[in-house]
Design an enzyme around this catalytic site. Sequence first.
Site, mmCIF file in Angstrom:
data_model
loop_
_atom_site.group_PDB
_atom_site.id
_atom_site.type_symbol
_atom_site.label_atom_id
_atom_site.label_comp_id
_atom_site.label_asym_id
_atom_site.label_seq_id
_atom_site.Cartn_x
_atom_site.Cartn_y
_atom_site.Cartn_z
ATOM 1 N N ASP A 194 10.383 67.849 -17.676
ATOM 2 C CA ASP A 194 11.569 66.985 -17.743
ATOM 3 C C ASP A 194 11.601 66.143 -16.470
ATOM 4 O OD1 ASP A 194 14.699 66.955 -16.623
ATOM 5 O OD2 ASP A 194 14.386 66.245 -18.670
ATOM 6 N N ILE A 195 11.932 64.890 -16.594
ATOM 7 C CA ILE A 195 12.069 64.018 -15.414
ATOM 8 C C ILE A 195 13.538 64.040 -15.009
ATOM 9 C CG2 ILE A 195 11.859 61.665 -14.544
ATOM 10 C CD1 ILE A 195 9.188 63.119 -15.119
ATOM 11 N N HIS A 207 19.353 39.155 -15.285
ATOM 12 C CA HIS A 207 19.050 38.072 -14.326
ATOM 13 C C HIS A 207 20.295 37.566 -13.626
ATOM 14 C CE1 HIS A 207 14.791 36.959 -15.956
ATOM 15 N NE2 HIS A 207 14.918 38.214 -15.599
ATOM 16 N N GLU A 248 6.514 39.260 -11.415
ATOM 17 C CA GLU A 248 6.573 39.224 -12.899
ATOM 18 C C GLU A 248 7.521 38.128 -13.329
ATOM 19 O OE1 GLU A 248 9.300 39.998 -14.923
ATOM 20 O OE2 GLU A 248 8.288 40.095 -16.864
ATOM 21 N N GLU A 249 8.610 37.988 -12.577
ATOM 22 C CA GLU A 249 9.644 37.015 -12.968
ATOM 23 C C GLU A 249 9.163 35.573 -12.850
ATOM 24 O OE1 GLU A 249 12.777 39.958 -13.749
ATOM 25 O OE2 GLU A 249 12.086 38.022 -14.498
ATOM 26 N N ASP A 306 16.537 45.429 -14.351
ATOM 27 C CA ASP A 306 15.353 44.569 -14.468
ATOM 28 C C ASP A 306 14.739 44.325 -13.103
ATOM 29 O OD1 ASP A 306 14.740 41.134 -15.443
ATOM 30 O OD2 ASP A 306 13.404 42.857 -15.287
ATOM 31 N N HIS A 330 7.120 46.165 -13.354
ATOM 32 C CA HIS A 330 7.210 45.151 -12.286
ATOM 33 C C HIS A 330 8.336 45.551 -11.345
ATOM 34 C CE1 HIS A 330 10.835 42.656 -13.307
ATOM 35 N NE2 HIS A 330 10.553 42.977 -14.549
ATOM 36 N N ASP A 333 9.710 47.889 -18.728
ATOM 37 C CA ASP A 333 10.455 46.770 -18.149
ATOM 38 C C ASP A 333 11.827 46.739 -18.822
ATOM 39 O OD1 ASP A 333 9.835 43.149 -17.840
ATOM 40 O OD2 ASP A 333 11.481 44.439 -17.166
ATOM 41 N N ASP A 336 12.004 60.423 -19.552
ATOM 42 C CA ASP A 336 11.311 61.570 -20.156
ATOM 43 C C ASP A 336 10.243 61.097 -21.136
ATOM 44 O OD1 ASP A 336 14.376 63.519 -20.247
ATOM 45 O OD2 ASP A 336 12.825 63.391 -18.715
HETATM 46 N N1 DTR Z 1 10.797 39.240 -19.438
HETATM 47 C C1 DTR Z 1 11.422 40.440 -18.946
HETATM 48 C C2 DTR Z 1 12.567 40.922 -19.798
HETATM 49 C C3 DTR Z 1 12.232 40.961 -21.223
HETATM 50 C C4 DTR Z 1 12.722 40.116 -22.155
HETATM 51 N N2 DTR Z 1 12.206 40.518 -23.389
HETATM 52 C C5 DTR Z 1 11.417 41.565 -23.221
HETATM 53 C C6 DTR Z 1 10.671 42.307 -24.134
HETATM 54 C C7 DTR Z 1 9.903 43.361 -23.654
HETATM 55 C C8 DTR Z 1 9.871 43.657 -22.286
HETATM 56 C C9 DTR Z 1 10.623 42.876 -21.373
HETATM 57 C C10 DTR Z 1 11.397 41.868 -21.866
HETATM 58 C C11 DTR Z 1 11.952 40.198 -17.551
HETATM 59 O O1 DTR Z 1 12.847 39.378 -17.408
HETATM 60 O O2 DTR Z 1 11.460 40.855 -16.610
HETATM 61 ZN ZN ZN Z 2 13.540 39.726 -15.587
HETATM 62 ZN ZN ZN Z 3 11.697 42.643 -16.185
HETATM 63 CA CA CA Z 4 15.157 64.055 -17.790
#
Ligand code: DTR
Ligand code: ZN
Ligand code: ZN
Ligand code: CA
Length: 433
Positions: free
Chosen positions: A39-40, A282, A167-168, A133, A121, A196, A301
């Site tokens: 378990d985490i 965001h 990533e953004e 996020d 990310h 993510d 988990d």
């Molecule tokens: N692009 C990602 C958030 C995001 C939007 N749709 C999805 C689908 C699957 C994974 C991530 C995402 C971000 O803003 O980091």
């Molecule tokens: Zn994002």
């Molecule tokens: Zn993201």
């Molecule tokens: Ca857990």
Amino acid sequence: MNISVPRRVTAVAALAALALAGLTGTAGAESRAAVAAPDIPLANVKQHLTDLQSIATANGGNRAHGRTGYKASIDFVKAKLDAAGYTTTIQQFTSSGATGYNLIADWPGGDPNQVLMAGAHLDSVSSGAGINDNGSGSAAVLETALAVARSGYQPSKHLRFGWWGAEELGLVGSKYYVSQLPTAERSKVSGYLNFDMIGSPNPGYFVYDDDPAIEQTFKNYFAGLGVPTEIETEGDGRSDHASFKNVGIPVGGLFTGASRVKTSAQVSKWGGTATAFDRCYHSSCDNTSNINDTALDRNSDAVAHAIWALSGTTTPPTGTVFENTADVSVPDNGAAVTSTVNVTGITGNAPSNLAVGVDIVHTYRGDLVVDLVAPDGSVYSLSNRSGGSADNIVQTFTVNASSEVANGAWKLRVQDKASVDTGYINNFKLTFP
Ligand code: DTR
Ligand code: ZN
Ligand code: ZN
Ligand code: CA
């Protein structure tokens, strides 16, 4: 005392061990772990989020690429992994005129030709702390990696974890990582799992519909919880798994939703409200209050379940075992010492998957240089000052010794290269399949 007595561990015994574990490996859509994932602890994951929030607060309110908050986030995650015994690497790249960083953490051991990866990310947007996020994915992957270390898990596959920069800005860090990965290395990656946004305040439970085995692994996990899931239809290209998928690596992952609005049917399925899955997507309000604990716990988990289920496990090696159980003291910051096993009765050369069982009791394992020395004097490095302040090296290394004649005196050579911490060789074992 050298007890190099051939001892055959039968396949039956190995299967019995697996059966005792309650599960046996099954072919087919999902590979099942012979050992269940731990378990985490949600509290640990949330503590990582609190720490990331503090980092953002101390660095202008964000953890964005090119800002001090991002580098502080990388250093924070790296320090925890170094202390846990991971081999970490920071990879630099440039994007939009600023230096970016990826963090790669390898768990020593496992088949280097079969690498299971998981990642998230670590950067936020500049408008906020980026706790959902993507502190959520970063923290869940970090805590799973720490759980691997705590449990001393030694799967068949090699485990590698990644935290991606920028990533953004367009999956920049993960694209860079993959671009720098030689084709031969890419083919060794059996799968990449992406996380993510996995703690959205008004969560849905979405599973990426990419690699079928990975998808099934996640679906089975949530079915076991009685939690319905949906296929993530928006995900293609939307996060770091795309960088791996684009070079043919099997991918999968989990998602709890962003700015899209939860439908009434989804409300019936998952509860919550017919509003955005994450109304702070965001935005500056993506802070530690912007997390649904149940979603974060379930998904953390699920990360661990997938790592254990897809990495196989070290079934007891079958074959002929030669071992030396005599304790050999390792002089503090002194000369190298050895433990020897005399291999006899093996025809021809050693195998490409010689199992080298090392058991060294020693505080601060980072002091140690550990080598396997073949009968002809050839040296195979097993551990070279790695693992930092973590204690002991108890691990089975897989060594390609196929260029060595099997019979003869094999030595485990250990040298302590730093003062203060001390220890001894507890056991040295070779298993010929
Ligand atoms: N692009 C990602 C958030 C995001 C939007 N749709 C999805 C689908 C699957 C994974 C991530 C995402 C971000 O803003 O980091
Ligand atoms: Zn994002
Ligand atoms: Zn993201
Ligand atoms: Ca857990």
